[in-house]
Design a protein around this motif. Structure first.
Motif, mmCIF file in Angstrom:
data_model
loop_
_atom_site.group_PDB
_atom_site.id
_atom_site.type_symbol
_atom_site.label_atom_id
_atom_site.label_comp_id
_atom_site.label_asym_id
_atom_site.label_seq_id
_atom_site.Cartn_x
_atom_site.Cartn_y
_atom_site.Cartn_z
ATOM 1 N N ILE A 1 1.414 -6.027 5.272
ATOM 2 C CA ILE A 1 1.894 -5.968 4.182
ATOM 3 C C ILE A 1 1.788 -5.219 2.928
ATOM 4 O O ILE A 1 0.717 -4.381 2.923
ATOM 5 N N ALA A 2 2.361 -4.608 2.380
ATOM 6 C CA ALA A 2 3.146 -3.413 1.144
ATOM 7 C C ALA A 2 1.494 -3.600 0.604
ATOM 8 O O ALA A 2 0.948 -4.634 0.081
ATOM 9 N N GLY A 3 1.327 -2.422 0.696
ATOM 10 C CA GLY A 3 0.046 -1.657 -0.280
ATOM 11 C C GLY A 3 0.817 -1.071 -1.634
ATOM 12 O O GLY A 3 1.590 -1.041 -2.072
ATOM 13 N N ARG A 4 -0.680 0.154 -1.267
ATOM 14 C CA ARG A 4 -0.004 1.528 -2.833
ATOM 15 C C ARG A 4 -0.267 2.508 -2.925
ATOM 16 O O ARG A 4 -1.279 2.679 -1.746
ATOM 17 N N GLY A 5 0.246 3.505 -2.675
ATOM 18 C CA GLY A 5 -0.074 4.742 -2.169
ATOM 19 C C GLY A 5 -0.857 5.302 -3.834
ATOM 20 O O GLY A 5 -1.543 4.501 -4.364
ATOM 21 N N ARG A 6 -1.438 6.726 -2.985
ATOM 22 C CA ARG A 6 -2.282 7.815 -3.950
ATOM 23 C C ARG A 6 -1.345 7.243 -5.407
ATOM 24 O O ARG A 6 -2.604 7.195 -6.214
ATOM 25 N N ASP A 7 -0.735 7.092 -5.570
ATOM 26 C CA ASP A 7 0.036 6.926 -6.430
ATOM 27 C C ASP A 7 0.059 5.669 -8.075
ATOM 28 O O ASP A 7 0.872 5.959 -8.376
ATOM 29 N N GLY B 1 -4.839 -1.571 -0.729
ATOM 30 C CA GLY B 1 -4.630 -2.773 -1.145
ATOM 31 C C GLY B 1 -3.673 -3.588 -0.300
ATOM 32 O O GLY B 1 -2.989 -4.667 -0.443
ATOM 33 N N ARG B 2 -2.957 -3.104 0.749
ATOM 34 C CA ARG B 2 -2.604 -4.079 1.742
ATOM 35 C C ARG B 2 -3.445 -4.719 2.438
ATOM 36 O O ARG B 2 -4.455 -4.610 2.947
ATOM 37 N N ARG B 3 -2.056 -5.864 2.973
ATOM 38 C CA ARG B 3 -3.416 -6.735 4.004
ATOM 39 C C ARG B 3 -3.098 -6.979 5.149
ATOM 40 O O ARG B 3 -1.567 -6.172 5.727
ATOM 41 N N ILE B 4 -3.104 -6.705 6.486
ATOM 42 C CA ILE B 4 -2.404 -6.933 7.977
ATOM 43 C C ILE B 4 -2.855 -8.642 7.990
ATOM 44 O O ILE B 4 -4.220 -8.898 8.424
ATOM 45 N N LEU B 5 -1.983 -9.320 8.545
ATOM 46 C CA LEU B 5 -1.828 -10.322 9.207
ATOM 47 C C LEU B 5 -1.196 -10.488 10.105
ATOM 48 O O LEU B 5 -1.116 -9.435 11.208
ATOM 49 N N PHE B 6 -2.742 -10.866 11.820
ATOM 50 C CA PHE B 6 -2.464 -11.607 12.765
ATOM 51 C C PHE B 6 -1.868 -12.609 13.429
ATOM 52 O O PHE B 6 -2.249 -14.060 13.152
#
Length: 260
Positions: A8-14, A59-64
């Motif tokens: 699930i989307a997070g963010r990059g360094r910027d 800030g990403r999320r990983i779902l199983f």
């Protein structure tokens, strides 16, 4: 047994968000993570390995299978659905190869007899990836880089039996990459390669493209790229042949450019 993981989307360094809001990976998928040095490739697989749930810098999320990892999957090594093979292979205990593998098999709640069978299968698998056979009596720290990485790949696939295997730049270890992909596909896992290697990238089902710490694209390997892959393999085999001759103290000639 996990059958799908979702990023699930997070963010990059910027601070900008990943361009892909959600990416689902299913059992049997072979995926490459590509991008320039420092683009965030290793950070992405670290998010997966850490069961990220909005609690990492990205800030990403990983779902199983659609939900966050269960606490027991995080805390119990025998239930962990992920095996991570990195570029760093420092061992806490200098065990002989067989003892290392048997110990790991028993941790996975195997009987002694089953553990011995798994060890034999693991060594057979590993020896198909490296040109130099592994001596079961050798100590782990005596193995070459290629032998070590081949053994860990085999261990993760056969003994761990985890549904998700993360491999960080295995092309630098001197293993047979084409053979590795052939064997790994037979085991129906989710394999995620962090790679700079065009052979691995083109033999994968899709590529996750990273830049500035974020996911910028996901590319399916199309028919034209699949047609290019054999030519890339021939070039790589030729370079491997030249490398081995030079390592062996032999001279090379124009004829060596035709071996592939």
């Amino acid at each position: 047994m996990v059958s799908q993981i979702s990023i699930i989307a997070g963010r990059g360094r910027d601070g900008r968000c990943d361009r892909i809001e959600r990416l689902d990976l299913n059992m049997g998928d072979v995926v490459s993570v590509v991008g320039r040095t420092g683009s965030g490739k290793t950070t992405l697989i670290n998010d997966i390995e850490l069961f990220a749930d909005g609690d990492t810098p990205t800030g990403r999320r990983i779902l199983f299978d659609g939900v966050p990892a269960a606490p027991e999957d995080r805390d119990d090594p025998s239930r962990n659905p992920i095996a991570l093979i990195t570029q760093h292979t420092t061992f806490l205990s200098d065990l002989p190869v067989t003892e290392f593998l048997v110990t790991h098999a028993r941790i996975r709640a195997r009987s002694q007899a089953a553990a011995q069978a798994l060890v034999a299968e693991t060594l057979m698998f590993a020896n198909q990836l490296t040109g130099e056979p592994i001596n079961p009596g050798s100590r782990m720290t005596e193995l070459s880089g290629g032998q070590t990485r081949a053994l860990l790949i085999a261990d993760a696939t056969v003994i761990c039996d985890t549904p998700i295997v993360l491999l960080d730049e295995v092309e630098n270890a001197g293993i047979n990459r084409t053979r590795a992909l052939e064997l790994l596909r037979r085991h129906k896992r989710i394999f995620i390669f962090v790679t700079h290697d065009p052979r691995i990238a083109l033999l994968s089902d899709r590529r996750i493209v990273m830049s500035e710490g974020r996911i910028t694209d996901v590319l399916e390997t199309d028919e034209e790229e699949q047609a290019v892959a054999p030519a890339v393999t021939r070039l790589d085999d030729m370079l491997s042949h030249l490398r081995e001759r030079l390592r062996g103290g032999l001279r090379v000639s124009r004829a060596d450019l035709e071996v592939a």
